[in-house]
Scaffold this motif. Structure first.
Motif, short mmCIF file in Angstrom:
data_model
loop_
_atom_site.label_atom_id
_atom_site.label_comp_id
_atom_site.label_asym_id
_atom_site.label_seq_id
_atom_site.Cartn_x
_atom_site.Cartn_y
_atom_site.Cartn_z
N ARG A 28 0.84 -1.20 0.00
CA ARG A 28 0.00 0.00 0.00
C ARG A 28 0.87 1.25 0.00
N GLU A 32 0.91 3.99 -2.99
CA GLU A 32 0.50 5.37 -2.69
C GLU A 32 1.60 6.35 -3.06
N PRO A 37 -4.75 6.21 -6.02
CA PRO A 37 -5.64 5.92 -4.90
C PRO A 37 -5.57 4.42 -4.58
N ARG A 39 -6.87 1.39 -1.72
CA ARG A 39 -7.71 0.96 -0.60
C ARG A 39 -7.16 -0.36 -0.09
N LEU A 40 -7.14 -0.52 1.23
CA LEU A 40 -6.65 -1.75 1.83
C LEU A 40 -7.71 -2.26 2.81
N HIS A 41 -8.09 -3.51 2.64
CA HIS A 41 -9.08 -4.15 3.52
C HIS A 41 -8.47 -5.41 4.10
N ARG A 57 -17.41 -4.16 1.05
CA ARG A 57 -16.47 -3.03 1.12
C ARG A 57 -15.76 -2.82 -0.21
N VAL A 58 -15.26 -3.91 -0.77
CA VAL A 58 -14.51 -3.81 -2.03
C VAL A 58 -15.42 -3.33 -3.15
N ASP A 60 -17.70 -1.27 -3.02
CA ASP A 60 -17.93 0.17 -2.86
C ASP A 60 -16.70 1.02 -3.17
N ASP A 61 -15.54 0.40 -3.40
CA ASP A 61 -14.32 1.16 -3.67
C ASP A 61 -14.41 1.85 -5.03
N ALA A 65 -9.34 3.09 -8.16
CA ALA A 65 -8.42 2.74 -7.07
C ALA A 65 -7.84 1.35 -7.27
N THR A 67 -7.29 -1.77 -5.19
CA THR A 67 -7.80 -2.31 -3.94
C THR A 67 -6.98 -3.52 -3.55
#
Length: 152
Positions: A28, A32, A37, A39-41, A57-58, A60-61, A65, A67
Motif C-alpha cells: 500500500r 501510494e 488511490p 484501498r486496503l481491507h 467493502r470492495v 464500494d471502492d 483505485a 484495492t
C-alpha cells in the motif's frame, strides 16, 4: 494496460502467519507513493460474515483505485466470488507450516494453532496466482515482484 489505466483488485491470500498483512501494508505504501488511490481491507477487521463484508467493502471502492484485500481466501468459493468484481489478481503468500505457526505465536492476538493447521492443509490454490514464499523472499522483494506484475 497497466495499473495506471484501470483499477485492480489484489487478493493477498495464504495461510495465517505467511506474511500477508506485512506485505499488504508495505505494498500500500509503495503504491501510494506513485500517487494512485489505494484501498486496503483486512479480513481480521471482521469477526463474522468476513468474506461477505469484505466483498461489500470492495464493491464500494472507487473504480480508479487499486484495492488490496488481505485474507486467507483458502476456499475456492471466496476466490470466485471476488472475481465477479472486475480485474482481480491473486497473490498467494506462503511459508512453511513451521514458519506460519512460529509467526502466529509471536502475534499480539494469535489465532488458535488448530486454525493455522486447517487453513494450511485445506488451502485451495487460486488459479494464475503470483506465488511468494516468504521463507525465501523478503518483504521488499515480495513487494517488488507484485508491483512488477501489475506493471506488466
Amino acid at each position: 494496460m497497466t495499473t495506471r489505466d484501470r483499477g485492480v483488485i489484489l487478493l493477498i491470500c495464504g495461510p495465517p502467519g505467511a506474511g500477508k498483512t506485512t506485505i499488504a501494508a508495505r505494498l500500500r505504501r509503495r503504491l501510494e507513493s506513485r500517487d494512485r488511490p489505494v484501498r486496503l481491507h483486512h479480513s481480521d477487521d471482521f469477526s463474522s460474515r468476513t468474506y461477505e463484508q469484505l466483498y461489500e467493502r470492495v464493491s464500494d471502492d472507487p473504480a480508479d483505485a487499486i484495492t488490496i484485500v488481505d485474507g486467507t481466501f483458502y476456499q475456492r468459493e471466496w476466490q470466485v466470488q471476488f472475481e465477479t468484481l472486475g480485474t482481480v489478481r491473486f497473490v498467494h503468500v506462503t511459508a512453511s507450516l513451521e514458519t506460519c505457526l512460529e509467526r502466529n505465536r509471536s502475534r499480539s492476538d494469535p489465532i488458535e494453532e488448530q486454525g493455522v493447521h486447517v487453513v494450511y492443509r485445506e488451502f485451495d490454490d487460486p488459479e494464475d496466482a503470483l506465488e511468494i514464499d516468504t521463507d525465501a523472499c523478503g518483504v521488499e522483494a515480495a513487494v517488488d515482484r507484485i508491483v512488477a506484475s501489475l506493471d506488466a
